[in-house]
Design a protein around this motif. Structure first.
Motif, mmCIF file in Angstrom:
data_model
loop_
_atom_site.group_PDB
_atom_site.id
_atom_site.type_symbol
_atom_site.label_atom_id
_atom_site.label_comp_id
_atom_site.label_asym_id
_atom_site.label_seq_id
_atom_site.Cartn_x
_atom_site.Cartn_y
_atom_site.Cartn_z
ATOM 1 N N ARG A 95 0.877 -1.179 0.000
ATOM 2 C CA ARG A 95 0.000 0.000 0.000
ATOM 3 C C ARG A 95 0.908 1.221 0.000
ATOM 4 N NH1 ARG A 95 -5.062 1.234 0.231
ATOM 5 N NH2 ARG A 95 -5.869 2.970 1.462
ATOM 6 N N GLN A 97 1.102 5.648 -0.663
ATOM 7 C CA GLN A 97 0.499 6.960 -0.898
ATOM 8 C C GLN A 97 1.620 7.966 -1.032
ATOM 9 O OE1 GLN A 97 -2.196 8.486 2.084
ATOM 10 N NE2 GLN A 97 -2.410 10.436 1.031
ATOM 11 N N ALA A 103 -4.286 6.771 -1.468
ATOM 12 C CA ALA A 103 -3.503 5.570 -1.177
ATOM 13 C C ALA A 103 -3.978 4.461 -2.114
ATOM 14 C CB ALA A 103 -3.673 5.162 0.274
ATOM 15 N N THR A 104 -3.018 3.688 -2.636
ATOM 16 C CA THR A 104 -3.313 2.610 -3.575
ATOM 17 C C THR A 104 -2.567 1.364 -3.131
ATOM 18 O OG1 THR A 104 -3.506 4.191 -5.384
ATOM 19 C CG2 THR A 104 -3.149 1.906 -5.999
ATOM 20 N N THR A 105 -3.217 0.214 -3.267
ATOM 21 C CA THR A 105 -2.543 -1.051 -3.006
ATOM 22 C C THR A 105 -2.097 -1.629 -4.329
ATOM 23 O OG1 THR A 105 -3.842 -1.441 -1.011
ATOM 24 C CG2 THR A 105 -2.747 -3.364 -2.001
ATOM 25 N N PRO A 126 -0.037 -4.499 3.568
ATOM 26 C CA PRO A 126 -1.358 -4.619 4.194
ATOM 27 C C PRO A 126 -1.675 -6.029 4.694
ATOM 28 C CG PRO A 126 -1.585 -4.529 1.817
ATOM 29 C CD PRO A 126 -0.125 -4.293 2.126
#
Length: 153
Positions: A95, A97, A103-105, A126
């Motif tokens: 994850r 940002q 925020a992106t996984t 995560p």
């Protein structure tokens, strides 16, 4: 050679380095622990694969690293100075940002980049059960530190 061609070639080298060397490293150091990481998890481990001054770009250095995130591990907010940063997920999910973006996984096989001066607000695994590994490539000013923790934007 045009700067965009240099970056393109460096990214191709980085992809090859990740595909052939993700299981080995010549140096391993823990990244700073995050207040958000669990007490039972270890901080991410950083292993340098290659660090080389660029002969055709005076004052610039190419560095590639493997960042190994144990389950639940996170790095504190940080910056990479004036380095251009490319990250490729080799295993698991990370994850991330950067600045005020969402925020992106990112999952295995996905990638992102960070502009010079960017604030990396979130960098975490995560999963509470699986490891995550990143190939990270920097094109930096020779001699500059590659990471400085910075909780403030």
């Amino acid at each position: 050679m045009v700067p965009s061609q240099i970056v393109g070639r460096l990214l191709a080298i980085a992809a090859l380095a990740g595909a052939t060397a993700c299981g080995s490293a010549n140096e391993s150091t823990p990244a700073a622990a995050s207040a958000t990481s669990t007490a039972t998890s270890s901080p991410p481990q950083v292993s340098v694969l290659l660090q080389q001054a660029l002969p055709n770009a005076e004052g610039k250095t190419f560095t590639s690293q493997i960042v190994d995130f144990p389950p639940g591990a996170a790095a504190p907010p940080h910056r990479h100075g004036q380095a251009f940063v490319y990250a490729y997920v080799l295993q698991g999910a990370v994850r991330s940002q950067v600045d005020d973006q969402s925020a992106t996984t990112y999952h295995q096989g996905e990638n992102w980049f960070e502009q010079p001066g960017a604030h990396h607000v979130v960098a975490a695994n995560p999963s509470t059960t699986e490891r995550a590994k990143l190939l990270v490539v920097y094109v930096s000013d020779t001699g500059d530190p590659l990471q400085a923790n910075d909780p403030h934007s």
